[in-house]
Design an enzyme around this catalytic site. Structure first.
Site, short mmCIF file in Angstrom:
data_model
loop_
_atom_site.label_atom_id
_atom_site.label_comp_id
_atom_site.label_asym_id
_atom_site.label_seq_id
_atom_site.Cartn_x
_atom_site.Cartn_y
_atom_site.Cartn_z
N ASP A 101 0.85 -1.18 0.00
CA ASP A 101 0.00 0.00 0.00
C ASP A 101 0.89 1.23 0.00
O ASP A 101 1.88 1.26 0.72
CB ASP A 101 -0.90 0.00 1.25
CG ASP A 101 -2.36 0.06 0.89
OD1 ASP A 101 -2.82 1.16 0.55
OD2 ASP A 101 -3.04 -0.98 0.98
N ASP A 198 -2.99 4.67 -2.46
CA ASP A 198 -4.10 5.20 -1.66
C ASP A 198 -4.39 6.65 -2.05
O ASP A 198 -3.46 7.42 -2.32
CB ASP A 198 -3.67 5.14 -0.18
CG ASP A 198 -4.80 5.52 0.76
OD1 ASP A 198 -5.87 4.88 0.69
OD2 ASP A 198 -4.61 6.44 1.58
N GLU A 256 -6.32 4.13 -6.13
CA GLU A 256 -7.63 4.37 -5.54
C GLU A 256 -7.94 5.84 -5.75
O GLU A 256 -7.33 6.70 -5.13
CB GLU A 256 -7.60 4.04 -4.03
CG GLU A 256 -8.96 4.14 -3.41
CD GLU A 256 -8.94 4.70 -2.00
OE1 GLU A 256 -9.95 4.54 -1.33
OE2 GLU A 256 -7.95 5.32 -1.59
N HIS A 336 -11.01 -4.59 2.20
CA HIS A 336 -11.07 -4.29 3.63
C HIS A 336 -12.11 -3.23 3.97
O HIS A 336 -12.36 -2.97 5.14
CB HIS A 336 -9.69 -3.85 4.12
CG HIS A 336 -9.22 -2.60 3.45
ND1 HIS A 336 -8.90 -2.55 2.11
CD2 HIS A 336 -9.03 -1.34 3.91
CE1 HIS A 336 -8.54 -1.31 1.79
NE2 HIS A 336 -8.60 -0.56 2.86
N ASP A 337 -12.69 -2.59 2.96
CA ASP A 337 -13.67 -1.54 3.20
C ASP A 337 -15.08 -1.96 2.82
O ASP A 337 -15.99 -1.13 2.80
CB ASP A 337 -13.31 -0.29 2.37
CG ASP A 337 -12.15 0.46 2.98
OD1 ASP A 337 -11.96 0.37 4.21
OD2 ASP A 337 -11.43 1.15 2.23
#
Ligand SMILES: *[C@@H]1O[C@H](CO)[C@@H](O)[C@H](O)[C@H]1NC(C)=O
Ligand SMILES: *[C@@H]1O[C@H](CO)[C@@H](O)[C@H](O)[C@H]1NC(C)=O
Ligand SMILES: *[C@@H]1O[C@H](CO)[C@@H](O)[C@H](O)[C@H]1NC(C)=O
Ligand SMILES: CC(=O)N[C@H]1CO[C@H](CO)[C@@H](O)[C@@H]1O
Length: 561
Positions: A101, A198, A256, A336-337
């Site tokens: 990440d 991210d 993202e 994960h979201d």
């Protein structure tokens, strides 16, 4: 340098690991890197080619590691740098790749750069963050003002997330170079193969920092919107990062960027732009929810779902010519979201339907165009947490804040129950319960007390019990990924076409390439309807066929030419 047409990352199946909940090796109740290493064979056996590790860096963990205090150190409860070196080695040994990440819109306020920056107005790193005498009306993504007053020097710093997540100043070339060296190059030199980027659209802010337009008349603070999303220099920054760093390695990069138009999205991922390889599109996972607030939810219809999948698959088609463009797409239904897909889009009312619908969703995923991402636990059909869990078992800051804000106002019992139903269906906590490895205490995740409660259904749903069962969801995922690789041209890269858009019970589409074609039929219904197909069934979640499908039955048919 031009990107080779068939890059390895296009065909890759990526398996996402959220380290806190994957596997604990030392009994402290928190997953760790040695635990992950001990389960690499499991990941490999599914057919994954790439491991995506969610933030593992040194962090005070105010935002589950998205607040990094040192890009070149490991969060102590996850392990050491030696463990990380070993992880890289063990992944490569198994002929897999590793992506990390990349969180570089902001650091933690505990980062040495920020400590220096805040120490005095004439510190050499003062300008590495964004300091102002006056604040504008921008709102933080985690509520309240996006500015934090700092007493040491009597100025405000920008922090678009938590107060301990100050935004870096990307206008300063020295800062950018330090980010490239520390957050990217350092890890590339250790051998990692790429990054999931991210908040990739937020680095460039309009430098006059004007007030944002008022969209919430009842609030003092307003979303910064275009003043900080896809801002004036964002593409210049991404091009520089590509030129100076990512193009030097054979890297996979997936951004993202949040919600943006196809036109804007292509500016990031069109190959000729030389920025990043691909990005996540959130249409499918957001179906039925308000874009700005997932808990404002009206339910989803199969048509909404088809529209979302259509958008995602046609992302690589030029709208004017109908030909392929030079971008690439992603396929995912969990991360994960997000809640667990079998609860959100399948049916968990009986064990039989749960197994079958989990497999149907697997069949759908492997058939879609783009790089496929699978989230830990998806491969065994892990479900949402039971509705009976107390709200206090939910530990995600997003859920906790939302429930607290709701309860500051008066609500009827009925309204409360309704919100709790929605939280149970959609909260991120659902993805964050520990992975269920076997039927021993805590699902074999830890010998200690797990940081978050393990889903009560671990005796029924776990890796161990599914491993040797040819009918299990896990065995189906392995088979389905095998079929995806075998028919790569059709499944990873074929042209997608919906056959019966207006049917709100059955989702049927084809994937084709040249004269080859597959026909995918998914029964999302409980109602009577005949179906016909022509060709050889190469993947199905049920045996046989009698002129109609069972509920949640799925068939992948190789159409004869
Ligand atoms: C799941 O299937 C059962 C049995 O057919 C049905 O009663 C129920 O409405 C279904 N639930 C959902 C969410 O579709
Ligand atoms: C569902 O799958 C699990 C795991 O493979 C298996 O143990 C169980 O028997 C299956 N249940 C049904 C009703 O098929
Ligand atoms: C979907 O399942 C239902 C329930 O078994 C069945 O009545 C219907 O015919 C199936 N649809 C198709 C297209 O086979
Ligand atoms: C989807 C996702 O990973 N969102 C992250 C975006 O960035 C903020 C701040 O770094 C995180 O809190 C979110 O989890």
């Amino acid at each position: 340098m031009t990107i080779p047409k068939e890059s390895w990352w296009k065909d890759s199946v990526v398996y996402q690991v959220w380290p806190a909940s994957f596997k604990d090796s030392n009994g402290d109740g928190i997953g760790d890197i040695p635990g992950l290493i001990s389960k690499l064979d499991h990941i490999k056996e599914i057919g994954a080619d790439v491991v995506w590790l969610s933030p593992h860096y040194e962090s005070p963990m105010d935002d589950m590691g998205y607040d990094i205090s040192n890009y070149n150190a490991i969060y102590e409860k996850f392990g050491t740098m030696d463990d990380m070196d070993k992880l890289i080695e063990e992944i490569h040994k198994r002929d897999m790749k590793l992506i990390l990440d990349l969180v570089i819109n902001h650091t933690s306020s505990e980062h040495a750069w920020f400590k220096e920056s805040r120490s005095s107005k004439d510190n050499s790193k003062r300008d590495w963050y964004i300091w102002k005498d006056e604040r504008n009306n921008w709102m933080s993504h985690f509520s309240g003002s996006a500015w934090e007053y700092d007493e040491t020097t009597g100025q405000y710093y920008l922090r678009q997330f938590a107060r301990t997540q100050p935004d870096l100043n990307w206008e300063n070339p020295e800062t950018r170079q330090a980010i490239y060296d520390s957050a990217l190059d350092y890890w590339f030199k250790k051998g990692v193969n790429g990054f999931r980027i991210d908040t990739a659209g937020m680095y460039s802010k309009v430098q006059s920092f004007p007030d944002a337009p008022i969209v919430f008349p009842d609030s003092k603070w307003q979303p910064a919107g275009a003043l900080s999303n896809s801002g004036p220099r964002i593409h210049e920054f991404h091009k520089e990062m590509y030129e100076k760093v990512t193009s030097k390695y054979d890297a996979m990069t997936v951004g993202e960027v949040g919600h943006c138009s196809k036109e804007d999205a292509l500016k990031y991922v069109s190959a000729k732009e030389k920025e990043m390889n691909m990005m996540f599109l959130f249409d499918t996972v957001d179906v039925g929810s308000n874009k700005g607030d997932r808990f404002r939810y009206d339910g989803w219809t199969l048509k909404d779902f088809k529209d979302a999948i259509q958008n995602q698959c046609s992302f690589i088609i030029d709208d004017e010519t109908g030909e392929r463009n030079d971008a690439w797409s992603t396929v995912f239904i969990e991360n994960h979201d997000q809640p667990r897909c079998v609860t959100r889009f399948g049916n968990t009312s009986t064990e039989e339907l749960r197994n079958r619908s989990a497999k149907m969703l697997a069949l759908l995923q492997v058939s879609l165009t783009g790089t496929l991402f699978i989230y830990q636990g998806q491969e065994i059909g892990m479900t949402n947490v039971p509705r009976s869990w107390d709200i206090r078992e939910y530990l995600d800051i997003n859920t906790i804040n939302y429930w607290a804000a709701f309860n500051e106002k008066d609500h009827t019992e009925e309204e409360k129950t309704k919100l709790l139903d929605i939280i149970n269906l959609l909260a991120r906590d659902n993805a964050r319960t520990p992975v269920q490895w076997d039927s021993s205490a805590n699902g074999g995740f830890t010998t200690g007390k797990p940081w978050m409660k393990v889903n009560d259904n671990y005796p029924d749903i776990n890796v161990e019990s599914q491993k040797n069962d040819p009918d299990s969801v896990l065995s189906f995922y392995k088979r389905a990924i095998g079929v995806r690789k075998q028919y790569r041209d059709l499944m990873v890269d074929g042209d997608f076409e919906i056959v019966d858009y207006h049917n709100d019970k059955v989702f049927r589409f084809t994937k084709s390439k040249g004269t080859k074609k597959i026909d995918v039929i998914l029964n999302f219904s409980n109602e009577e309807q005949d179906v016909d197909y022509d060709g050889e069934v190469i993947l199905s979640n049920m045996q046989g066929f009698e002129g109609k499908l069972a509920p949640y039955e799925a068939k992948l048919v190789l159409v004869s030419d």
